[in-house]
Design a protein around this motif. Structure first.
Motif, PDB file in Angstrom:
ATOM      1  N   VAL A 187      24.161  39.129 -67.712  1.00 27.50           N
ATOM      2  CA  VAL A 187      25.321  40.105 -67.809  1.00 27.50           C
ATOM      3  C   VAL A 187      25.236  39.991 -69.121  1.00 27.50           C
ATOM      4  CG1 VAL A 187      27.528  40.576 -67.312  1.00 27.50           C
ATOM      5  CG2 VAL A 187      26.290  39.320 -65.346  1.00 27.50           C
ATOM      6  N   PRO A 188      25.282  41.344 -69.989  1.00 25.82           N
ATOM      7  CA  PRO A 188      25.164  41.761 -70.504  1.00 25.82           C
ATOM      8  C   PRO A 188      26.757  41.011 -71.421  1.00 25.82           C
ATOM      9  CG  PRO A 188      24.712  43.706 -70.001  1.00 25.82           C
ATOM     10  CD  PRO A 188      24.991  42.686 -68.887  1.00 25.82           C
ATOM     11  N   LEU A 189      26.696  40.554 -72.349  1.00 22.17           N
ATOM     12  CA  LEU A 189      28.451  40.390 -73.655  1.00 22.17           C
ATOM     13  C   LEU A 189      29.219  40.257 -74.382  1.00 22.17           C
ATOM     14  CD1 LEU A 189      28.388  36.293 -72.225  1.00 22.17           C
ATOM     15  CD2 LEU A 189      29.373  38.603 -70.147  1.00 22.17           C
ATOM     16  N   ARG A 235      26.318  49.588 -64.822  1.00 20.59           N
ATOM     17  CA  ARG A 235      26.134  49.039 -66.961  1.00 20.59           C
ATOM     18  C   ARG A 235      27.471  48.586 -67.152  1.00 20.59           C
ATOM     19  NH1 ARG A 235      26.908  52.875 -69.984  1.00 20.59           N
ATOM     20  NH2 ARG A 235      27.274  54.540 -68.703  1.00 20.59           N
ATOM     21  N   VAL A 236      27.429  47.392 -67.167  1.00 22.37           N
ATOM     22  CA  VAL A 236      29.243  46.354 -67.793  1.00 22.37           C
ATOM     23  C   VAL A 236      28.900  46.388 -68.825  1.00 22.37           C
ATOM     24  CG1 VAL A 236      29.950  46.389 -65.382  1.00 22.37           C
ATOM     25  CG2 VAL A 236      28.797  44.826 -66.358  1.00 22.37           C
ATOM     26  N   GLU A 237      30.299  45.879 -69.563  1.00 19.87           N
ATOM     27  CA  GLU A 237      29.748  44.977 -71.090  1.00 19.87           C
ATOM     28  C   GLU A 237      31.043  44.188 -70.358  1.00 19.87           C
ATOM     29  OE1 GLU A 237      28.791  47.370 -75.057  1.00 19.87           O
ATOM     30  OE2 GLU A 237      30.149  47.737 -73.590  1.00 19.87           O
ATOM     31  N   GLY A 238      30.924  42.683 -70.948  1.00 26.16           N
ATOM     32  CA  GLY A 238      31.505  42.173 -70.200  1.00 26.16           C
ATOM     33  C   GLY A 238      32.203  40.774 -71.328  1.00 26.16           C
ATOM     34  N   VAL A 239      33.514  40.415 -71.052  1.00 22.67           N
ATOM     35  CA  VAL A 239      33.836  39.413 -72.211  1.00 22.67           C
ATOM     36  C   VAL A 239      33.912  38.400 -71.247  1.00 22.67           C
ATOM     37  CG1 VAL A 239      35.997  39.272 -73.378  1.00 22.67           C
ATOM     38  CG2 VAL A 239      34.857  40.834 -73.837  1.00 22.67           C
ATOM     39  N   PRO A 240      33.699  36.810 -71.893  1.00 19.93           N
ATOM     40  CA  PRO A 240      34.011  36.229 -70.637  1.00 19.93           C
ATOM     41  C   PRO A 240      35.170  35.504 -71.187  1.00 19.93           C
ATOM     42  CG  PRO A 240      32.339  35.312 -71.830  1.00 19.93           C
ATOM     43  CD  PRO A 240      32.751  37.521 -72.681  1.00 19.93           C
ATOM     44  N   THR A 241      35.527  34.869 -70.681  1.00 17.35           N
ATOM     45  CA  THR A 241      36.550  33.789 -70.867  1.00 17.35           C
ATOM     46  C   THR A 241      36.836  32.361 -71.096  1.00 17.35           C
ATOM     47  OG1 THR A 241      37.016  33.261 -68.639  1.00 17.35           O
ATOM     48  CG2 THR A 241      38.552  35.122 -69.237  1.00 17.35           C
ATOM     49  N   SER A 242      34.950  32.112 -71.023  1.00 12.41           N
ATOM     50  CA  SER A 242      35.112  30.598 -71.252  1.00 12.41           C
ATOM     51  C   SER A 242      33.773  30.134 -71.663  1.00 12.41           C
ATOM     52  CB  SER A 242      35.226  29.524 -70.318  1.00 12.41           C
ATOM     53  OG  SER A 242      34.357  30.411 -69.220  1.00 12.41           O
ATOM     54  N   GLU A 243      32.836  29.550 -72.582  1.00 14.80           N
ATOM     55  CA  GLU A 243      31.660  29.112 -73.106  1.00 14.80           C
ATOM     56  C   GLU A 243      31.367  28.718 -71.706  1.00 14.80           C
ATOM     57  OE1 GLU A 243      31.007  29.486 -75.840  1.00 14.80           O
ATOM     58  OE2 GLU A 243      32.739  30.257 -76.636  1.00 14.80           O
ATOM     59  N   HIS A 275      36.004  47.388 -57.022  1.00 16.07           N
ATOM     60  CA  HIS A 275      36.845  48.150 -58.406  1.00 16.07           C
ATOM     61  C   HIS A 275      36.525  48.093 -59.721  1.00 16.07           C
ATOM     62  CE1 HIS A 275      40.701  47.678 -56.191  1.00 16.07           C
ATOM     63  NE2 HIS A 275      40.145  46.916 -54.804  1.00 16.07           N
ATOM     64  N   VAL A 276      35.186  47.556 -59.633  1.00 19.08           N
ATOM     65  CA  VAL A 276      34.366  47.578 -61.771  1.00 19.08           C
ATOM     66  C   VAL A 276      33.696  49.304 -61.011  1.00 19.08           C
ATOM     67  CG1 VAL A 276      33.192  46.236 -62.779  1.00 19.08           C
ATOM     68  CG2 VAL A 276      34.138  45.516 -61.441  1.00 19.08           C
ATOM     69  N   GLU A 277      33.980  49.899 -62.041  1.00 17.58           N
ATOM     70  CA  GLU A 277      33.348  51.110 -62.486  1.00 17.58           C
ATOM     71  C   GLU A 277      31.954  51.023 -63.665  1.00 17.58           C
ATOM     72  OE1 GLU A 277      36.030  54.404 -63.156  1.00 17.58           O
ATOM     73  OE2 GLU A 277      37.815  53.283 -61.241  1.00 17.58           O
ATOM     74  N   ASN A 278      31.513  52.303 -63.469  1.00 21.48           N
ATOM     75  CA  ASN A 278      29.918  51.824 -63.786  1.00 21.48           C
ATOM     76  C   ASN A 278      30.337  51.993 -65.377  1.00 21.48           C
ATOM     77  OD1 ASN A 278      27.310  51.937 -64.620  1.00 21.48           O
ATOM     78  ND2 ASN A 278      26.867  53.777 -64.908  1.00 21.48           N
ATOM     79  N   GLY A 279      29.849  51.606 -66.517  1.00 28.73           N
ATOM     80  CA  GLY A 279      30.547  51.479 -68.064  1.00 28.73           C
ATOM     81  C   GLY A 279      31.650  50.991 -68.364  1.00 28.73           C
ATOM     82  N   MET A 280      32.784  50.020 -67.349  1.00 27.18           N
ATOM     83  CA  MET A 280      33.729  49.447 -67.571  1.00 27.18           C
ATOM     84  C   MET A 280      33.184  48.673 -68.635  1.00 27.18           C
ATOM     85  SD  MET A 280      36.298  48.927 -64.293  1.00 27.18           S
ATOM     86  CE  MET A 280      36.891  50.420 -64.463  1.00 27.18           C
ATOM     87  N   ARG A 281      34.197  48.190 -69.125  1.00 29.85           N
ATOM     88  CA  ARG A 281      34.476  46.945 -70.077  1.00 29.85           C
ATOM     89  C   ARG A 281      35.300  46.278 -69.473  1.00 29.85           C
ATOM     90  NH1 ARG A 281      37.487  50.478 -74.650  1.00 29.85           N
ATOM     91  NH2 ARG A 281      38.436  51.210 -72.772  1.00 29.85           N
ATOM     92  N   LEU A 282      34.479  45.038 -68.870  1.00 27.69           N
ATOM     93  CA  LEU A 282      35.296  44.207 -68.477  1.00 27.69           C
ATOM     94  C   LEU A 282      35.590  42.377 -68.576  1.00 27.69           C
ATOM     95  CD1 LEU A 282      35.001  44.545 -64.799  1.00 27.69           C
ATOM     96  CD2 LEU A 282      33.379  43.508 -65.210  1.00 27.69           C
TER      97      LEU A 282
END
Ligand code: 5RP
Length: 232
Positions: free
Chosen positions: A67-69, A48-56, A17-24
């Motif tokens: 994984v780029p954050l 390519r994705v840009e990830g926002v992590p939910t924890s340290e 379900h993850v597409e190229n370029g997604m903000r994840l």
């Protein structure tokens, strides 16, 4: 198929379900970590994705695996969040927070256009509550907040032990610097009422009931992977 294999299967299905370029948004826990490992392999191949992590904890794994954050302030609107859960019911109401990341998980989920939950089938329940509900509380006024939670639960016909989560030699502290009370109610027949009444207690920072957030649950079992859609 053992539990880890099921988690990997659910994570692999979510990756589709993850597409190229997604903000994840990237969840926390052992199932979410399998997702990070698979995602990292795709990133290494040029995805390519840009990830926002939910924890340290998740942030550390993403950094380790390349994984780029970004922070949620840099990417305040996300296309998709993939996260695990401690319990999932047929309406895709969730209990989360077993890993202690419920506050950031809920903030990230709320900032996402779509949330997909990944889990093995042991997490599917008819009624939420066998898993103790994590309630993140401010350290200030802990005893008063605990009493308020007890009274609120009692008015809804709920009772059970309220245990301050421990870690090593002391109290477990969340990434936000709060404590967690694990509420063993056994059954939560009315998650909406409990959610709104817990939110009304000033010392409660957030709780692990996730209502109307997940659009899809990818559940892996020995017979394979199935998708459950929210009926809203
Ligand atoms: C962390 C969580 C996790 O998603 C939840 O505890 C499930 O973890 P796991 O995949 O290890 O069973 O809510 O706060």
């Amino acid at each position: 198929m053992d539990a880890r294999e099921m988690k990997i299967k659910a994570a692999a299905a979510a990756l589709a379900h993850v597409e190229n370029g997604m903000r994840l948004g990237i969840g926390t826990g052992s199932t979410a970590e399998e997702f990070v490992r698979l995602l990292a392999e795709k990133v290494a191949d040029g995805f390519r994705v840009e990830g926002v992590p939910t924890s340290e904890r998740t942030a550390r794994l993403c950094v380790e695996l390349g994984v780029p954050l970004k922070s949620l302030d840099e990417l305040p609107e996300l296309d998709l969040t993939i996260d695990g859960a401690d319990e999932v019911d047929a309406r895709l109401t969730l209990i989360k927070g077993g890993g202690g990341a419920l506050l950031r998980e809920k903030i990230v989920a709320a900032a996402s256009s779509r949330v997909i939950v990944i889990a093995d089938e042991s997490k599917l329940v008819d009624t939420l509550g066998a898993f103790a509900l994590p309630i993140e509380v401010n350290i200030f006024g802990l005893v008063a907040t605990r009493i308020a939670i007890e009274k609120t639960a009692s008015k809804l016909g709920l009772s059970g032990s309220l245990d301050l989560r421990q870690s090593g030699d002391g109290n477990f502290t969340t990434d936000g610097g709060h404590y967690i009370i694990d509420a063993s109610f056994g059954r939560i027949p009315n998650a909406e009422a409990l959610s709104s009444q817990l939110n009304a207690i000033p010392g409660v920072v957030e709780h692990g009931l996730f209502l109307n957030m997940a659009a899809l649950a990818i559940i892996a079992g020995p017979a394979g992977v199935r998708e459950l859609r929210a009926t809203r």
